[in-house]
Design an enzyme around this catalytic site. Structure first.
Site, PDB file in Angstrom:
ATOM      1  N   SER A 108      -9.796  68.057 -14.840  1.00 26.99           N
ATOM      2  CA  SER A 108      -8.852  68.454 -13.797  1.00 26.99           C
ATOM      3  C   SER A 108      -9.318  69.774 -13.182  1.00 26.99           C
ATOM      4  CB  SER A 108      -7.471  68.652 -14.428  1.00 26.99           C
ATOM      5  OG  SER A 108      -6.626  69.349 -13.545  1.00 26.99           O
ATOM      6  N   SER A 109      -8.938  70.006 -11.929  1.00 31.16           N
ATOM      7  CA  SER A 109      -9.315  71.279 -11.293  1.00 31.16           C
ATOM      8  C   SER A 109      -8.632  72.470 -11.966  1.00 31.16           C
ATOM      9  CB  SER A 109      -8.976  71.260  -9.800  1.00 31.16           C
ATOM     10  OG  SER A 109      -7.599  71.050  -9.595  1.00 31.16           O
ATOM     11  N   CYS A 110      -7.555  72.227 -12.725  1.00 30.18           N
ATOM     12  CA  CYS A 110      -6.854  73.352 -13.359  1.00 30.18           C
ATOM     13  C   CYS A 110      -7.566  73.870 -14.607  1.00 30.18           C
ATOM     14  CB  CYS A 110      -5.416  72.982 -13.680  1.00 30.18           C
ATOM     15  SG  CYS A 110      -5.267  71.889 -15.075  1.00 30.18           S
ATOM     16  N   TYR A 137      -2.945  72.358 -21.402  1.00 28.07           N
ATOM     17  CA  TYR A 137      -3.578  71.158 -20.839  1.00 28.07           C
ATOM     18  C   TYR A 137      -5.061  71.440 -20.558  1.00 28.07           C
ATOM     19  CZ  TYR A 137      -4.298  67.419 -17.356  1.00 28.07           C
ATOM     20  OH  TYR A 137      -4.760  66.343 -16.645  1.00 28.07           O
ATOM     21  N   LYS A 141      -8.406  69.536 -22.004  1.00 22.77           N
ATOM     22  CA  LYS A 141      -9.377  68.878 -21.117  1.00 22.77           C
ATOM     23  C   LYS A 141     -10.776  69.483 -21.278  1.00 22.77           C
ATOM     24  CE  LYS A 141      -7.080  65.638 -19.006  1.00 22.77           C
ATOM     25  NZ  LYS A 141      -7.506  64.231 -19.105  1.00 22.77           N
ATOM     26  N   HIS A 180       4.390  66.571 -10.126  1.00 24.71           N
ATOM     27  CA  HIS A 180       3.645  67.541  -9.322  1.00 24.71           C
ATOM     28  C   HIS A 180       4.378  67.749  -7.996  1.00 24.71           C
ATOM     29  CE1 HIS A 180       0.443  66.193 -12.134  1.00 24.71           C
ATOM     30  NE2 HIS A 180       0.154  67.480 -12.093  1.00 24.71           N
TER      31      HIS A 180
HETATM   32  O1  GFB Z   1       1.887  70.469  -8.396  1.00 19.97           O
HETATM   33  P1  GFB Z   1       2.329  71.547  -9.286  1.00 19.97           P
HETATM   34  O2  GFB Z   1       3.482  71.251 -10.169  1.00 19.97           O
HETATM   35  O3  GFB Z   1       1.169  72.037 -10.239  1.00 19.97           O
HETATM   36  O4  GFB Z   1       2.754  72.815  -8.383  1.00 19.97           O
HETATM   37  P2  GFB Z   1      -0.116  73.005 -10.152  1.00 19.97           P
HETATM   38  C1  GFB Z   1       1.968  73.275  -7.326  1.00 19.97           C
HETATM   39  C2  GFB Z   1       2.708  74.364  -6.578  1.00 19.97           C
HETATM   40  O5  GFB Z   1       3.819  73.785  -5.878  1.00 19.97           O
HETATM   41  C3  GFB Z   1       3.281  75.487  -7.454  1.00 19.97           C
HETATM   42  C4  GFB Z   1       4.979  74.565  -6.107  1.00 19.97           C
HETATM   43  O6  GFB Z   1       3.103  76.717  -6.795  1.00 19.97           O
HETATM   44  C5  GFB Z   1       4.772  75.124  -7.518  1.00 19.97           C
HETATM   45  O7  GFB Z   1       5.624  76.236  -7.761  1.00 19.97           O
HETATM   46  N1  GFB Z   1       6.186  73.743  -5.925  1.00 19.97           N
HETATM   47  C6  GFB Z   1       7.107  73.894  -4.941  1.00 19.97           C
HETATM   48  C7  GFB Z   1       6.582  72.725  -6.712  1.00 19.97           C
HETATM   49  N2  GFB Z   1       8.123  73.044  -5.103  1.00 19.97           N
HETATM   50  C8  GFB Z   1       7.824  72.285  -6.179  1.00 19.97           C
HETATM   51  C9  GFB Z   1       8.495  71.202  -6.820  1.00 19.97           C
HETATM   52  O8  GFB Z   1       9.580  70.772  -6.441  1.00 19.97           O
HETATM   53  N3  GFB Z   1       7.861  70.656  -7.911  1.00 19.97           N
HETATM   54  C10 GFB Z   1       6.656  71.122  -8.355  1.00 19.97           C
HETATM   55  N4  GFB Z   1       6.094  70.521  -9.422  1.00 19.97           N
HETATM   56  N5  GFB Z   1       6.003  72.165  -7.785  1.00 19.97           N
HETATM   57  C11 GFB Z   1      -0.859  71.544 -12.096  1.00 19.97           C
HETATM   58  C12 GFB Z   1      -1.088  71.745 -13.575  1.00 19.97           C
HETATM   59  O9  GFB Z   1      -0.724  72.784 -11.565  1.00 19.97           O
HETATM   60  O10 GFB Z   1      -1.957  70.912 -11.495  1.00 19.97           O
HETATM   61  C13 GFB Z   1      -1.473  70.493 -14.218  1.00 19.97           C
HETATM   62  O11 GFB Z   1       0.063  72.306 -14.147  1.00 19.97           O
HETATM   63  C14 GFB Z   1      -2.518  69.715 -13.447  1.00 19.97           C
HETATM   64  O12 GFB Z   1      -1.941  70.788 -15.493  1.00 19.97           O
HETATM   65  C15 GFB Z   1      -2.241  69.671 -11.968  1.00 19.97           C
HETATM   66  O13 GFB Z   1      -3.773  70.247 -13.667  1.00 19.97           O
HETATM   67  C16 GFB Z   1      -3.376  69.071 -11.179  1.00 19.97           C
HETATM   68  O14 GFB Z   1      -1.058  72.562  -9.088  1.00 19.97           O
HETATM   69  O15 GFB Z   1       0.281  74.436 -10.084  1.00 19.97           O
END
Ligand code: GFB
Length: 344
Positions: A108-110, A137, A141, A180
């Site tokens: 994953s990119s993370c 995570y 990975k 996400h």
């Molecule tokens: O997609 P996301 O949950 O994961 O959040 P990451 C990306 C950004 O969107 C963060 C914002 O800055 C969140 O605060 N965001 C805004 C929201 N509104 C929302 C919402 O309603 N739901 C969610 N979920 N986010 C993940 C990793 O990181 O990336 C995983 O935690 C994985 O491990 C994935 O690698 C690809 O992009 O920050």
């Protein structure tokens, strides 16, 4: 990989696995072996051993993993670290012991350092500290990638790893606690529209940048690498462009027809500021993404509207960990008592 080969796609009901199955079938690979989580618990070494000893798949796509958005990652560190380590250790080892010709693993990119130079090259891995919200995570990975490289080095096992950016598409998880950002926004705007609400809550500041890749494009890259790439070095797969969360929210609002206000909840984490992948390595192999962000969101929203009735509501008191495994839906997170910031 030829059209008669037995191919095992681990995690075929998930976002990535289901797209790989679609891609394989379109390309004429029909000899697939698939097992749901209920039929084969990949965390259980004896169950995995028994499955591989009976079926001996020739090609293995390891798309099974415990995944989730920023809140799920920071709330359930044990599941993200332990379950992913167990799943990947079992499948990598059994694939090798039972004679698979090739295994593909997804990182994953993370997994890259929080402040890696952008766009992120594969060489940035392990050069500085991780983003704390998804370190569990990421460590799992990274261990998976190292495990693949170790089997490659010690046994000459054809084990390859690709690093996808943030993925989305049909079959995504729309649960507001565990999803996400992209599916979460689709659901929030759709529900707000249906309920006549004038506000939608967006987590964080809206300033983090994310790269989004339509999952069927990732599946094409996975199949291409399975056919043409045999090195232990990891390969990034992204679209080469990124957007702020605010830009994404405005686009999803437009596509879903929501015309109210976006309200930012600063009590929720932003996560890493940016993680745009350098895609020179996969581009040199002839791969390009085919689906633009607007088109991909439209396709995903269409899938959501057609399938949302199938998404089971969890019991009101469901423990958070059980939500991680499913496609269940929950109520939106509450607005920060501190009072959110208004963006428009
Ligand atoms: O997609 P996301 O949950 O994961 O959040 P990451 C990306 C950004 O969107 C963060 C914002 O800055 C969140 O605060 N965001 C805004 C929201 N509104 C929302 C919402 O309603 N739901 C969610 N979920 N986010 C993940 C990793 O990181 O990336 C995983 O935690 C994985 O491990 C994935 O690698 C690809 O992009 O920050």
């Amino acid at each position: 990989m030829n059209k008669q080969s037995l191919i095992y796609v681990a995690g075929h009901k998930g976002l990535v696995g289901s797209a790989i199955v679609r891609g394989l079938r379109v390309q004429g690979y029909t000899n697939l072996i698939l097992r749901s989580r209920a039929e084969l618990d990949l965390r259980d070494p004896s169950a995995v051993d028994s499955f591989f000893s009976h079926h001996r798949p020739a090609w293995v796509f390891l798309a099974a993993a415990k995944v989730g958005g920023i809140l799920a990652n920071s709330t359930c560190p044990v599941e993200f670290l332990r379950d992913n380590l167990n799943i990947q250790n079992n499948v990598i080892d059994a694939s090798h012991r039972y004679g698979a010709q090739k295994l593909l693993f997804l990182g994953s990119s993370c997994i890259y350092p929080k402040f890696a130079p952008q766009p992120i090259r594969e060489e940035s891995l392990l050069t500085s500290e991780l983003e704390p919200t998804n370190q569990w995570y990421a460590i799992a990975k990274i261990a998976g990638i190292k495990m693949m490289q170790a089997y490659h080095q010690q046994f000459g096992f054809n084990a390859i790893s690709l690093m996808p950016t943030n993925l989305y598409g049909p079959g995504d998880n729309f649960d507001l606690h565990t999803s996400h950002v992209l599916p979460a926004l689709i659901r929030k705007f759709h529900d707000a529209q249906a309920a006549g609400q004038r506000q939608v809550i967006i987590w964080g500041s809206g300033t983090p940048r994310r790269e989004f890749l339509y999952v069927d494009d990732l599946a094409d890259a996975a199949i291409l690498l399975m056919l043409n790439y045999h090195q232990p070095a990891i390969v990034n797969v992204g679209c080469g462009e990124d957007w702020t969360i605010l830009q994404l929210a405005k686009l999803v609002a437009e596509i879903t027809g929501f015309r109210g206000d976006l309200v930012f909840d600063a009590s929720k984490p932003d996560g890493t500021p940016r993680k745009l992948l350098d895609i020179s390595r996969i581009s040199a192999l002839g791969w390009r993404p085919r689906t633009g962000l607007r088109e991909g969101i439209e396709l995903t929203y269409q899938w959501y509207r057609e399938n949302r009735w199938k998404i089971a509501e969890p019991p009101a008191d469901a423990p958070f960990e059980t939500l991680l495994g499913g496609r269940s839906a929950t109520e939106p997170a509450a607005v920060s008592p501190a009072g959110p910031d208004r963006a428009r």
